[in-house]
Design an enzyme around this catalytic site. Structure first.
Site, mmCIF file in Angstrom:
data_model
loop_
_atom_site.group_PDB
_atom_site.id
_atom_site.type_symbol
_atom_site.label_atom_id
_atom_site.label_comp_id
_atom_site.label_asym_id
_atom_site.label_seq_id
_atom_site.Cartn_x
_atom_site.Cartn_y
_atom_site.Cartn_z
ATOM 1 C CB THR A 126 -1.697 8.239 -3.307
ATOM 2 O OG1 THR A 126 -1.831 8.225 -1.879
ATOM 3 C CG2 THR A 126 -0.216 8.073 -3.631
ATOM 4 C CD GLU A 128 1.552 7.301 2.503
ATOM 5 O OE1 GLU A 128 0.420 7.454 3.013
ATOM 6 O OE2 GLU A 128 2.559 7.005 3.164
ATOM 7 C CE1 TYR A 150 0.819 2.985 -3.080
ATOM 8 C CE2 TYR A 150 0.577 4.843 -1.583
ATOM 9 C CZ TYR A 150 0.082 4.060 -2.607
ATOM 10 O OH TYR A 150 -1.145 4.348 -3.150
ATOM 11 C CE LYS A 154 0.234 4.408 -6.467
ATOM 12 N NZ LYS A 154 -0.731 4.277 -7.567
HETATM 13 P P1 NAP Z 1 -6.032 -2.426 -4.455
HETATM 14 O O1 NAP Z 1 -7.400 -2.853 -4.016
HETATM 15 O O2 NAP Z 1 -4.850 -2.879 -3.683
HETATM 16 O O3 NAP Z 1 -5.870 -2.897 -5.983
HETATM 17 C C1 NAP Z 1 -4.624 -2.893 -6.619
HETATM 18 C C2 NAP Z 1 -4.744 -3.572 -7.957
HETATM 19 O O4 NAP Z 1 -3.469 -3.546 -8.608
HETATM 20 C C3 NAP Z 1 -5.169 -5.042 -7.897
HETATM 21 O O5 NAP Z 1 -6.064 -5.319 -8.950
HETATM 22 C C4 NAP Z 1 -3.859 -5.770 -8.133
HETATM 23 O O6 NAP Z 1 -4.020 -7.039 -8.720
HETATM 24 C C5 NAP Z 1 -3.208 -4.837 -9.141
HETATM 25 N N1 NAP Z 1 -1.773 -5.037 -9.279
HETATM 26 C C6 NAP Z 1 -0.852 -5.181 -8.293
HETATM 27 N N2 NAP Z 1 0.367 -5.378 -8.806
HETATM 28 C C7 NAP Z 1 0.217 -5.359 -10.163
HETATM 29 C C8 NAP Z 1 1.119 -5.541 -11.236
HETATM 30 N N3 NAP Z 1 2.425 -5.753 -11.047
HETATM 31 N N4 NAP Z 1 0.631 -5.462 -12.502
HETATM 32 C C9 NAP Z 1 -0.695 -5.266 -12.725
HETATM 33 N N5 NAP Z 1 -1.602 -5.102 -11.732
HETATM 34 C C10 NAP Z 1 -1.143 -5.142 -10.461
HETATM 35 O O7 NAP Z 1 -5.951 -0.840 -4.548
HETATM 36 P P2 NAP Z 1 -7.121 0.252 -4.649
HETATM 37 O O8 NAP Z 1 -7.482 0.683 -3.276
HETATM 38 O O9 NAP Z 1 -8.156 -0.241 -5.565
HETATM 39 O O10 NAP Z 1 -6.341 1.464 -5.292
HETATM 40 C C11 NAP Z 1 -6.309 1.643 -6.706
HETATM 41 C C12 NAP Z 1 -5.156 2.550 -7.075
HETATM 42 O O11 NAP Z 1 -5.340 3.817 -6.442
HETATM 43 C C13 NAP Z 1 -3.784 2.074 -6.605
HETATM 44 O O12 NAP Z 1 -2.854 2.491 -7.566
HETATM 45 C C14 NAP Z 1 -3.562 2.820 -5.296
HETATM 46 O O13 NAP Z 1 -2.187 2.945 -5.054
HETATM 47 C C15 NAP Z 1 -4.221 4.141 -5.621
HETATM 48 N N6 NAP Z 1 -4.775 4.871 -4.485
HETATM 49 C C16 NAP Z 1 -5.639 4.270 -3.621
HETATM 50 C C17 NAP Z 1 -6.190 5.003 -2.586
HETATM 51 C C18 NAP Z 1 -7.162 4.388 -1.623
HETATM 52 O O14 NAP Z 1 -7.380 4.964 -0.552
HETATM 53 N N7 NAP Z 1 -7.782 3.254 -1.953
HETATM 54 C C19 NAP Z 1 -5.869 6.367 -2.439
HETATM 55 C C20 NAP Z 1 -5.011 6.946 -3.359
HETATM 56 C C21 NAP Z 1 -4.478 6.203 -4.389
HETATM 57 P P3 NAP Z 1 -4.249 -8.392 -7.807
HETATM 58 O O15 NAP Z 1 -5.697 -8.359 -7.423
HETATM 59 O O16 NAP Z 1 -3.919 -9.486 -8.733
HETATM 60 O O17 NAP Z 1 -3.310 -8.264 -6.649
HETATM 61 O O1 G4F Z 2 -5.468 2.069 6.134
HETATM 62 P P1 G4F Z 2 -4.026 2.357 6.008
HETATM 63 O O2 G4F Z 2 -3.124 1.192 5.838
HETATM 64 O O3 G4F Z 2 -3.910 3.403 4.811
HETATM 65 P P2 G4F Z 2 -2.746 4.422 4.381
HETATM 66 O O4 G4F Z 2 -1.439 4.017 4.882
HETATM 67 O O5 G4F Z 2 -3.220 5.787 4.706
HETATM 68 O O6 G4F Z 2 -2.729 4.202 2.788
HETATM 69 C C1 G4F Z 2 -3.944 4.148 2.042
HETATM 70 O O7 G4F Z 2 -4.291 5.452 1.638
HETATM 71 C C2 G4F Z 2 -3.349 6.075 0.719
HETATM 72 C C3 G4F Z 2 -3.905 7.468 0.423
HETATM 73 O O8 G4F Z 2 -3.439 8.367 1.395
HETATM 74 C C4 G4F Z 2 -3.264 5.220 -0.526
HETATM 75 F F1 G4F Z 2 -2.453 5.809 -1.438
HETATM 76 C C5 G4F Z 2 -2.753 3.844 -0.147
HETATM 77 O O9 G4F Z 2 -2.717 3.026 -1.334
HETATM 78 C C6 G4F Z 2 -3.717 3.227 0.844
HETATM 79 O O10 G4F Z 2 -4.941 2.993 0.205
HETATM 80 O O11 G4F Z 2 -3.525 3.170 7.274
HETATM 81 C C7 G4F Z 2 -4.174 4.348 7.708
HETATM 82 C C8 G4F Z 2 -3.576 4.799 9.036
HETATM 83 C C9 G4F Z 2 -2.057 4.851 9.057
HETATM 84 O O12 G4F Z 2 -1.653 6.020 9.722
HETATM 85 C C10 G4F Z 2 -1.656 3.649 9.877
HETATM 86 O O13 G4F Z 2 -0.426 3.774 10.573
HETATM 87 O O14 G4F Z 2 -3.949 3.844 10.032
HETATM 88 C C11 G4F Z 2 -2.813 3.585 10.836
HETATM 89 N N1 G4F Z 2 -2.972 2.279 11.469
HETATM 90 C C12 G4F Z 2 -3.044 2.066 12.809
HETATM 91 N N2 G4F Z 2 -3.146 0.743 13.051
HETATM 92 C C13 G4F Z 2 -3.045 1.099 10.841
HETATM 93 C C14 G4F Z 2 -3.152 0.125 11.838
HETATM 94 N N3 G4F Z 2 -3.033 0.782 9.521
HETATM 95 C C15 G4F Z 2 -3.142 -0.526 9.200
HETATM 96 N N4 G4F Z 2 -3.169 -0.860 7.888
HETATM 97 N N5 G4F Z 2 -3.220 -1.510 10.157
HETATM 98 C C16 G4F Z 2 -3.231 -1.240 11.487
HETATM 99 O O15 G4F Z 2 -3.293 -2.143 12.321
#
Ligand code: NAP
Ligand code: G4F
Length: 323
Positions: A126, A128, A150, A154
């Site tokens: 990520t 992050e 987190y 990661k």
């Molecule tokens: P998400 O919607 O939160 O999905 C996370 C998944 O992980 C869910 O299926 C959850 O299962 C499963 N999980 C949680 N704890 C677990 C455990 N202990 N054992 C097995 N499975 C578990 O996340 P996403 O947005 O699809 O992201 C997918 C991956 O990419 C994650 O690793 C995230 O950190 C990474 N990532 C995401 C972003 C982004 O912007 N979306 C960016 C960079 C990296 P349940 O449904 O049962 O909770």
């Molecule tokens: O949507 P966010 O919670 O995403 P964040 O923290 O960037 O993390 C996501 O992206 C990562 C990749 O860079 C992934 F690895 C991670 O798993 C996840 O998918 O927050 C985005 C921004 C932050 O700066 C936060 O402080 O939005 C700001 N924010 C402002 N108000 C808020 C809020 N975020 C959330 N969730 N809720 C608020 O009310």
């Protein structure tokens, strides 16, 4: 013979889109699913693929369960998407986040090393990890400086993936993905929190939206585009690490403006700043350079932030209207 894949986190946003992509390509898809007391398959249902996946019980925190699932699936490819993925919760659950997002990766890699070394491995790393950014545009050579439990967990997952590739010759790649969103995004993340609120406000079911730091900037893309990059990484002869991003950064404030304007509302009339949503340490800005993924994988993002937000608002208008 069709290929097979094991996806951890198959019930999550990316897991659902990736499963759909792989099924369309003719893969047999196995999904590792941790036991939950509630239904977690709504995304797979929305995509119409709930019944096409072979579910295997397992939790990334439980090495034995991961080994068992791997032995049952015998996959050509393993996509490790499972994680405690919400940055905000990682300060409240730092140990769980460390075990699942950090050590969980080692559980997966060890299982592959011992029982299925021919399986190719993708690790969901990520942006992050860049945290307090050390370069204006972040790429594969930018030093990391994580700002949350987190991000720290990661970072361990990223380096153990690199280490198993270098130590044991595993085909293990790490995708350093910047934020990616969709109508299947969890409601706790800011884009979906905003698009859900926009729908509720438009339909008269909510008046205000409470947010934290709306000056934070993110490089947002569409999850459907990003899972293609994951797949492409595992089709390369050599495993490697890639940044996946759009190369455009936008404030949370401007993302709100786009979402509210789409339904002819003004975000300033509804958004209330609530310190409860500020984080103990913030990642102020992220901006990725996807040049390597473009050159080596032939991958480019296809969806603009405007069309992504419109897609999300449209989906939430339908959902809220049905309630
Ligand atoms: P998400 O919607 O939160 O999905 C996370 C998944 O992980 C869910 O299926 C959850 O299962 C499963 N999980 C949680 N704890 C677990 C455990 N202990 N054992 C097995 N499975 C578990 O996340 P996403 O947005 O699809 O992201 C997918 C991956 O990419 C994650 O690793 C995230 O950190 C990474 N990532 C995401 C972003 C982004 O912007 N979306 C960016 C960079 C990296 P349940 O449904 O049962 O909770
Ligand atoms: O949507 P966010 O919670 O995403 P964040 O923290 O960037 O993390 C996501 O992206 C990562 C990749 O860079 C992934 F690895 C991670 O798993 C996840 O998918 O927050 C985005 C921004 C932050 O700066 C936060 O402080 O939005 C700001 N924010 C402002 N108000 C808020 C809020 N975020 C959330 N969730 N809720 C608020 O009310």
């Amino acid at each position: 013979m069709n290929k097979s894949a094991l996806i951890t986190g198959v019930t999550g946003q990316d897991g659902a889109y990736l499963a759909k992509l792989l099924l369309e390509k003719g893969y047999r898809v196995h999904g590792l699913v941790a036991r939950r007391s509630t239904d977690t398959r709504w995304r797979l249902r929305e995509l119409g693929i709930e019944r096409e996946i072979n579910y295997l019980d397992g939790d990334l925190a439980d090495a034995c369960s991961v080994q068992r699932a791997l032995l049952k699936a015998c996959p050509d490819e393993v996509y490790n998407l499972g994680a405690q993925s919400f940055v905000g919760s990682s300060w409240d659950q730092p140990v769980t986040t460390g075990i699942v997002d950090g050590l969980g990766v080692t559980h997966m890699l060890e299982a592959i090393r011992q029982f299925s070394p021919q399986s190719r491995f993708y690790q969901a790393s990520t942006s992050e990890m860049f945290g307090l950014i050390q370069a204006e545009r972040q790429d594969e050579s930018t030093p990391f400086y994580p700002r949350s439990p987190y991000g720290v967990a990661k970072l361990y997952g990223h380096w153990i993936t690199v280490n198993y590739r270098e130590s044991f010759g595993l085909h293990a790649s790490s995708g350093i993905l910047f934020n990616h969103e969709s109508p299947l995004r969890g409601i706790e993340f800011v884009t979906r929190k905003v698009t859900d609120a926009v729908a509720r406000i438009k339909l008269g079911k909510q008046r205000e939206l409470r947010l934290g730091n709306i000056d934070a900037k993110r490089d947002w893309g569409f999850a459907g585009d990003y899972v293609e990059a994951m797949w492409l990484m595992l089709q390369q002869e050599q495993a490697d690490d890639y940044v996946v991003a759009t190369g455009v950064t936008t404030t949370v404030r401007d993302m709100c403006r786009i979402a509210f304007e789409y339904v002819e509302l003004n975000y300033e009339d509804h958004v209330v700043i609530d310190p409860a949503f500020f984080r103990p340490a913030e990642v102020e800005v992220l901006l990725g350079n996807p040049g390597k993924a473009e050159r080596m994988l032939g991958w480019t993002p296809k969806t603009s932030l405007e069309s992504l937000i419109r897609m999300m608002v449209d989906a939430d208008l339908v959902r809220v209207a049905k309630e």
